[in-house]
Design an enzyme around this catalytic site. Structure first.
Site, PDB file in Angstrom:
ATOM      1  CG  HIS A  12      -2.184  -0.854   0.880  1.00  0.00           C
ATOM      2  ND1 HIS A  12      -2.925  -1.480   1.843  1.00  0.00           N
ATOM      3  CD2 HIS A  12      -2.764  -1.167  -0.299  1.00  0.00           C
ATOM      4  CE1 HIS A  12      -3.912  -2.136   1.278  1.00  0.00           C
ATOM      5  NE2 HIS A  12      -3.837  -1.971  -0.027  1.00  0.00           N
ATOM      6  CD  GLU A  64      -5.445 -16.656 -18.625  1.00  0.00           C
ATOM      7  OE1 GLU A  64      -4.452 -15.919 -18.549  1.00  0.00           O
ATOM      8  OE2 GLU A  64      -6.471 -16.461 -17.946  1.00  0.00           O
ATOM      9  CB  CYS A  77      -4.149  -8.985 -23.481  1.00  0.00           C
ATOM     10  SG  CYS A  77      -4.783 -10.438 -22.629  1.00  0.00           S
ATOM     11  CG  ASP A 130      -1.475 -17.283 -16.657  1.00  0.00           C
ATOM     12  OD1 ASP A 130      -0.598 -17.653 -15.864  1.00  0.00           O
ATOM     13  OD2 ASP A 130      -2.361 -16.461 -16.370  1.00  0.00           O
TER      14      ASP A 130
END
Ligand code: PEP
Ligand code: MG
Length: 595
Positions: A193, A435, A506, A459
């Site tokens: 964060h 994938e 992608c 992947d």
């Protein structure tokens, strides 16, 4: 003598200045007890410290929202939830009452126990949440031990580069970018964060610097380069020259970017390419547009929920999806449904520890098992279709049944929206990420049920080659140009064309110049890449002829080894593009290795 420390790039930018060590940590808590009569007062002291902390966190959340935005403000949610958590509150009160401990000691003890519980899982996501827990621990203990506000630790001296063992979200959000020139931390990852906040604040930052906080001293000079994740301690005159020069080149590269963004993505012989962007957070949509994206090819929605302790509400998701759709009027926006599991999981799912998480309960498998998570997301996406060309993309699909089940859920949700009079566009497209080798080999069947395919090469390569994409030791074996991958790309492209549906890629492969050349050669003319890579990829596309790409792809398809595939492509593209300039994502005119 200058020393170079390489870590993880967190937030871009180059800064020069003196080091200031940020010394913070969980304060020492003495083991003290109270008398029987003092117990109630001690419980009261604990409760009022919680009230104070809650108030302070709400203030920080409010100022973060007005300064940085709603997404950044939500970073404080896990801490606010922990403040309400019975494990924390009742557990501490029990220790005060049963063991007559001071509130500080009881709280400290309880939090250490929870920390130990969480540490048993070594997932990076849980590690990041431990950082939130530590932040809260410091905050409450500072109150109970009368140590003042933790934010005061940042100090307000001369502008400096802060070096710390680790940071917390609440310390980071209180930094003034005018005074804090850069941040170097021993710990932390891109998804911590504090790292997200440093990026939003535009403070150059590097994490994962191992033991830098023990090596550096107050007043040492340093140079930080957040783009390549490097910190140079005690730089000499040569270092100063190199990084000043690099800073100038980055500035001129950014000027060039603005020009490239205006140009069309089209090959030398006139083949137009749909060049879209991959984003992880809604706020990136505008950056992507400025970088010349012709739509969003992959919106990884799970990044808005990892680390969250409660399920995201439909309304919140709808607003996020709508924001992205509205940033791209007239362009396609592919919203991928939650790809949770693997290395991304939120606290609210209680995901089981698995031996092989990447082969486990992830992506579409999780969503179909957890309709209470999936249906609100489908409704939110459906509602966003009223605001643009929003498409629904399903991750990790292996079977036709997975697609047909989603279609059933969608038609039920459409019906509910119709009944409620909520607008949506019923002609939206539903497709899958190809994938896994299963999906690639079964593409003919899947194409009958899908409106598009988008090939997720990140992947697909890992599952085809059985090489973990996150294992640095195997990086040399993770090869998107392996003949088995090239053949699957060819097969999926052919099937999609025959079925009359769009096929895109992608995965990161599309951002590699040889990858883009090969994919176009295989007639895949829609590519989606991480938005910072858009200008480079566009530059490559504009430098070659489609005819040459097709010829090289034909030769690559017949090549017996990965090395042969690469050399066919390099030969075909070599004359059009200076490949040496592309040694990495940011590399065009900015080689990562400066030595
Ligand atoms: C991919 O697998 O190629 C992909 C685009 O998805 P992710 O990187 O999010 O797994
Ligand atoms: Mg994937």
């Amino acid at each position: 003598m200058s020393t170079v420390h390489d870590g993880l790039p967190i937030s871009e930018g180059i800064a020069f200045g003196p080091v200031r060590l940020l010394r913070w940590g969980v304060p020492d808590v003495p083991h003290l007890t109270v008398s029987e009569e003092e117990i109630d007062a001690e419980v009261e002291r604990f409760r009022s410290a919680l009230v104070h902390t809650r108030q302070r966190l709400h203030e920080l959340q409010g100022s973060t929202e007005s300064r940085l935005g709603a997404f950044e403000a939500r970073i404080f949610d896990p801490q606010l939830l922990m403040l309400e958590d019975v494990e924390v509150v009742d557990g501490t009160i029990r220790y005060i009452r049963e063991n007559r401990l001071t509130a500080a000691r009881a709280f400290h003890w309880r939090m250490l126990e929870l920390q130990a519980l969480w540490i048993r899982t070594s997932s990076p996501m849980v590690m990041d949440r431990l950082n939130d827990l530590e932040d809260l621990m410091v905050r409450v203990l500072h109150r109970l031990l009368d140590l003042g506000e933790p934010g005061d630790l940042i100090g307000d001296g001369e502008p400096a580069i802060l070096i710390a063992r680790n940071l917390t979200p609440s310390l980071t959000v209180q930094m003034d970018p005018e005074a804090i020139l850069g941040i170097g931390a021993d710990l932390g990852t891109r998804t911590s964060h504090w790292a997200i906040l440093a990026r939003s604040l535009g403070i150059p930052a590097v994490a994962g610097l191992v033991d830098l906080s023990r090596r550096a001293k107050d007043g040492d000079q340093a140079i930080i380069d957040g783009r390549i994740g490097r910190l140079v301690l005690d730089p000499d005159a040569r270092d100063h020259r190199v990084y000043r020069d690099r800073q100038t080149r980055i500035q001129s590269w950014e000027g060039e970017l603005a020009q490239i963004a205006q140009l069309d993505a089209v090959t030398l012989d006139g083949q137009p390419v749909s060049l879209r962007a991959n984003i992880d957070l809604p706020a990136e949509a505008e950056r992507a547009r400025d970088y010349g994206a012709g739509g969003i090819g992959l919106f990884r929605t799970e990044f808005s929920v990892v680390g969250r302790a409660t399920m995201p509400r439909e309304e919140e998701q709808y607003l996020a999806y709508r924001q992205v759709a509205e940033a791209f009027p007239g362009h396609a926006v592919f919203i991928r449904t939650f790809d949770l599991g693997g290395d991304k999981f939120p606290m609210f799912l209680n995901m089981p520890a698995e031996e092989n998480p990447f082969l486990g309960w992830r992506a579409i498998r999780v969503c179909l098992d957890r309709e209470e998570l999936f249906r609100p997301q489908l409704r939110a996406i459906l509602r966003a279709t009223a605001h643009g060309d929003v498409r629904i993309m399903l991750p990790m699909v292996n079977d036709v049944e997975e697609v047909t089940r989603v279609r059933e859920l969608l038609s039920e949700e459409e019906e509910a929206l119709r009944r409620a009079g909520t607008p949506f566009y019923s002609g939206y497209k539903l497709g899958i990420l190809v994938e896994t080798p299963a999906a690639a080999l079964d593409a003919v069947e899947l194409a009958r049920h899908c409106d598009f395919f988008s090939i997720g090469t990140n992947d697909l390569v890992q599952y085809t080659l059985a090489v973990d994409r996150t294992n640095a030791r195997l990086a040399h074996l993770y090869n998107p140009f392996h003949p088995s991958v090239v053949r699957q790309l060819h097969q999926v492209s052919r099937v999609a064309r025959a079925a009359g549906i769009e096929v895109s890629v992608c995965g990161e492969m599309a951002a590699n110049p040889l990858g883009a050349f090969l994919l176009l050669g295989l007639d895949i003319t829609a590519l989606s890449v991480a938005w910072p890579s858009l200008p480079e990829v566009k530059k490559v596309i504009r430098a070659f002829r489609m005819e040459d790409a097709r010829q090289a792809a034909r030769r690559a398809l017949a090549a017996p080894t990965s090395a042969d595939v690469t050399s066919c492509l390099a030969e075909g593209l070599g004359e059009a593009v200076d490949l040496k300039a592309f040694s990495g994502r940011w590399s065009l005119s900015l080689p990562a290795n400066l030595d």
